[in-house]
Write a protein that holds these residues in place. Sequence first.
Motif, mmCIF file in Angstrom:
data_model
loop_
_atom_site.group_PDB
_atom_site.id
_atom_site.type_symbol
_atom_site.label_atom_id
_atom_site.label_comp_id
_atom_site.label_asym_id
_atom_site.label_seq_id
_atom_site.Cartn_x
_atom_site.Cartn_y
_atom_site.Cartn_z
ATOM 1 N N LYS A 317 0.836 -1.198 0.000
ATOM 2 C CA LYS A 317 0.000 0.000 0.000
ATOM 3 C C LYS A 317 0.873 1.251 0.000
ATOM 4 O O LYS A 317 1.887 1.310 0.682
ATOM 5 N N GLN A 318 0.454 2.230 -0.783
ATOM 6 C CA GLN A 318 1.187 3.494 -0.853
ATOM 7 C C GLN A 318 0.766 4.367 0.331
ATOM 8 O O GLN A 318 -0.400 4.742 0.455
ATOM 9 N N LEU A 319 1.712 4.679 1.192
ATOM 10 C CA LEU A 319 1.418 5.438 2.413
ATOM 11 C C LEU A 319 2.360 6.634 2.510
ATOM 12 O O LEU A 319 3.373 6.608 3.214
ATOM 13 N N PRO A 320 2.049 7.718 1.802
ATOM 14 C CA PRO A 320 2.889 8.921 1.876
ATOM 15 C C PRO A 320 2.705 9.635 3.204
ATOM 16 O O PRO A 320 1.681 9.466 3.882
ATOM 17 N N GLY A 321 3.678 10.438 3.573
ATOM 18 C CA GLY A 321 3.564 11.129 4.855
ATOM 19 C C GLY A 321 4.471 12.336 4.939
ATOM 20 O O GLY A 321 5.292 12.600 4.055
ATOM 21 N N VAL A 322 4.300 13.070 6.023
ATOM 22 C CA VAL A 322 5.186 14.181 6.348
ATOM 23 C C VAL A 322 5.352 14.190 7.858
ATOM 24 O O VAL A 322 4.397 13.938 8.600
ATOM 25 N N GLY A 323 6.578 14.435 8.324
ATOM 26 C CA GLY A 323 6.810 14.378 9.764
ATOM 27 C C GLY A 323 8.041 15.156 10.176
ATOM 28 O O GLY A 323 8.849 15.572 9.341
ATOM 29 N N ILE A 324 8.148 15.354 11.473
ATOM 30 C CA ILE A 324 9.315 16.017 12.058
ATOM 31 C C ILE A 324 9.729 15.267 13.309
ATOM 32 O O ILE A 324 8.940 14.524 13.904
ATOM 33 N N SER A 325 10.977 15.481 13.709
ATOM 34 C CA SER A 325 11.494 14.838 14.909
ATOM 35 C C SER A 325 12.342 15.841 15.681
ATOM 36 O O SER A 325 13.149 16.566 15.095
ATOM 37 N N ILE A 326 12.130 15.871 17.001
ATOM 38 C CA ILE A 326 12.949 16.681 17.895
ATOM 39 C C ILE A 326 13.801 15.736 18.727
ATOM 40 O O ILE A 326 13.265 14.839 19.387
ATOM 41 N N GLY A 327 15.110 15.913 18.693
ATOM 42 C CA GLY A 327 15.992 15.160 19.591
ATOM 43 C C GLY A 327 15.914 15.794 20.967
ATOM 44 O O GLY A 327 16.700 16.685 21.306
ATOM 45 N N LEU A 328 14.959 15.339 21.767
ATOM 46 C CA LEU A 328 14.589 16.059 22.990
ATOM 47 C C LEU A 328 15.694 16.033 24.045
ATOM 48 O O LEU A 328 15.939 17.038 24.720
ATOM 49 N N THR A 329 16.361 14.898 24.210
ATOM 50 C CA THR A 329 17.433 14.815 25.206
ATOM 51 C C THR A 329 18.578 15.754 24.846
ATOM 52 O O THR A 329 19.086 16.488 25.701
ATOM 53 N N ARG A 330 18.965 15.753 23.583
ATOM 54 C CA ARG A 330 20.037 16.646 23.146
ATOM 55 C C ARG A 330 19.610 18.109 23.294
ATOM 56 O O ARG A 330 20.393 18.955 23.737
ATOM 57 N N LEU A 331 18.373 18.425 22.919
ATOM 58 C CA LEU A 331 17.891 19.795 23.049
ATOM 59 C C LEU A 331 17.915 20.236 24.502
ATOM 60 O O LEU A 331 18.361 21.351 24.817
ATOM 61 N N PHE A 332 17.460 19.378 25.402
ATOM 62 C CA PHE A 332 17.459 19.715 26.826
ATOM 63 C C PHE A 332 18.885 19.946 27.320
ATOM 64 O O PHE A 332 19.150 20.909 28.045
ATOM 65 N N PHE A 333 19.805 19.082 26.921
ATOM 66 C CA PHE A 333 21.204 19.212 27.329
ATOM 67 C C PHE A 333 21.777 20.551 26.857
ATOM 68 O O PHE A 333 22.449 21.260 27.607
ATOM 69 N N VAL A 334 21.496 20.890 25.610
ATOM 70 C CA VAL A 334 22.014 22.139 25.048
ATOM 71 C C VAL A 334 21.404 23.345 25.761
ATOM 72 O O VAL A 334 22.104 24.300 26.101
ATOM 73 N N LEU A 335 20.095 23.307 26.004
ATOM 74 C CA LEU A 335 19.428 24.426 26.670
ATOM 75 C C LEU A 335 19.972 24.628 28.081
ATOM 76 O O LEU A 335 20.198 25.760 28.524
ATOM 77 N N GLU A 336 20.199 23.523 28.789
ATOM 78 C CA GLU A 336 20.770 23.632 30.132
ATOM 79 C C GLU A 336 22.188 24.186 30.057
ATOM 80 O O GLU A 336 22.567 25.071 30.834
ATOM 81 N N ASP A 337 22.956 23.675 29.126
ATOM 82 C CA ASP A 337 24.353 24.081 28.996
ATOM 83 C C ASP A 337 24.473 25.574 28.674
ATOM 84 O O ASP A 337 25.398 26.247 29.134
ATOM 85 N N GLN A 338 23.525 26.094 27.890
ATOM 86 C CA GLN A 338 23.573 27.492 27.475
ATOM 87 C C GLN A 338 22.789 28.414 28.414
ATOM 88 O O GLN A 338 22.672 29.608 28.153
ATOM 89 N N GLY A 339 22.234 27.856 29.498
ATOM 90 C CA GLY A 339 21.542 28.671 30.482
ATOM 91 C C GLY A 339 20.146 29.108 30.081
ATOM 92 O O GLY A 339 19.657 30.142 30.558
ATOM 93 N N TYR A 340 19.473 28.323 29.239
ATOM 94 C CA TYR A 340 18.139 28.687 28.778
ATOM 95 C C TYR A 340 17.019 28.153 29.680
ATOM 96 O O TYR A 340 15.878 28.585 29.554
ATOM 97 N N LEU A 341 17.307 27.197 30.543
ATOM 98 C CA LEU A 341 16.249 26.630 31.364
ATOM 99 C C LEU A 341 15.762 27.661 32.381
ATOM 100 O O LEU A 341 16.548 28.404 32.960
ATOM 101 N N ASN A 342 14.467 27.689 32.586
ATOM 102 C CA ASN A 342 13.844 28.669 33.481
ATOM 103 C C ASN A 342 14.083 28.267 34.933
ATOM 104 O O ASN A 342 13.459 27.331 35.446
#
Length: 453
Positions: A317-342
């Motif tokens: 079956k032909q199943l086309p799609g569109v999607g996105i992915s967030i690397g959440l652990t890496r994003l959290f690590f970067v935000l903490e490292d750069q002082g963005y966490l509230n």
Amino acid sequence: MAKQKPRTLSGFLELLPEKQVQFDRMVEVLRRCYSLYGFTPLDTPLIEASQVLLAKGGGETEKQIYRFTKGDADLSLRFDLTVPLAKYVALHYADLAFPFRRFQIGKVYRGERAQRGRFREFYQADIDVIGDGKLDIVNEAEVPAIIYSTFTALGLRRFQIRVNNRKILNGFYAMLGLGEQSAAIMRTVDKLDKIGPAKVRELLTETELALPPDAAGEILNFMAIKGGNQEVLSALEGYRGRHPLFDQGLDELSTVVNYLAAFGVPEGHFVVDLTIARGLDYYTGTVYETAMLDHPEIGSICSGGRYDNLAEYYTDKQLPGVGISIGLTRLFFVLEDQGYLNQGMNTAPADVLLLPMTDQLSTAIAAATALRQAGIRTQLYTEQKKFKQRMSYADKLGVPFVLILGEDEIAQEKVTLKDMATGQQQTLPLEEAAQQVLAYLRQFDQMTPIIDT
């Protein structure tokens, strides 16, 4: 027996309680945002049959996968959330309504070299829209709107969604007679931001690609098209009519750009970028990468795109799609490292620590129950410790209030409420104490997990 020294494996992240709360708040925001767009939550097994996960076969995936046997079973830990989604849709096709819109936030595993900001076990947060045979291009325009609303809700302000269309790129390379080399060229051109035009030109002309210098020049001139979105689209119109695939991609990209305003995405957060190709060959249409403007060295914090056939290795079956992915652990690590966490968020496990000062606990239990029914997170502390130790425990937890209930308070049918930040305390009826706590908590209602000034 000798005691083992406790340790966490390299590439695996463990958070202390305060940071775990901040991470979980980010997950809550993502769930809420994805649900607003009509996506259903999905969970798939961490472990799958290896032949299912590796249906595409070979390559880097097989080198990085965690694979093991249990009895006669050949098993693997999932390395992303897309392949399990493909299996899921193929398996449950008859029971699903299409377009099928799902989000999934879960751990994945990759046995690659661990380094700062890159992990072997990490959370991904994915959304995908899967069509049955066809999928309207409006979905490709809605995805940037979801990216924008999600990152805005998290508290990010200085980010940009970069969009392109693979058909434009494939059509352009076909114009130059380089259609068969287009995938390799795109992988090389994708390095422009990292190594610059001169080095990319060298890779295009002097390596295994061995392109003629004039072809390399045309490619770099094409990739250098910049400006506002309408300016870029106007420049691309100059190539129209030279290849049908290019024309189709340009029509799709123009449609996506024109719909974005209706979806509420400010133009400052969205740009057409012809260098965006995405490394995976299965992307066939619109592609996305999202970058933090003040930290370009971080790279993409959210990426994805359109693909023609999600489950080709599991069904006809032909199943086309569109999607996105967030690397959440890496994003959290970067935000903490750069002082963005509230740091102003309430990360304590309870809003009130209730300290009964008598052996008779019925009144304290009833008070804790009443506070919880009012929506106040309450911990009842009954350990036989000295008062100083109890207060030290409250301070270490970071609870904003301590509620003391001794013989005098019970006799007066009141409680003593202590504000741990100011040290002030007052004796008042339980209902009034609850209202004060709730008033304090309201300041956190609109607080975002991230502060991006």
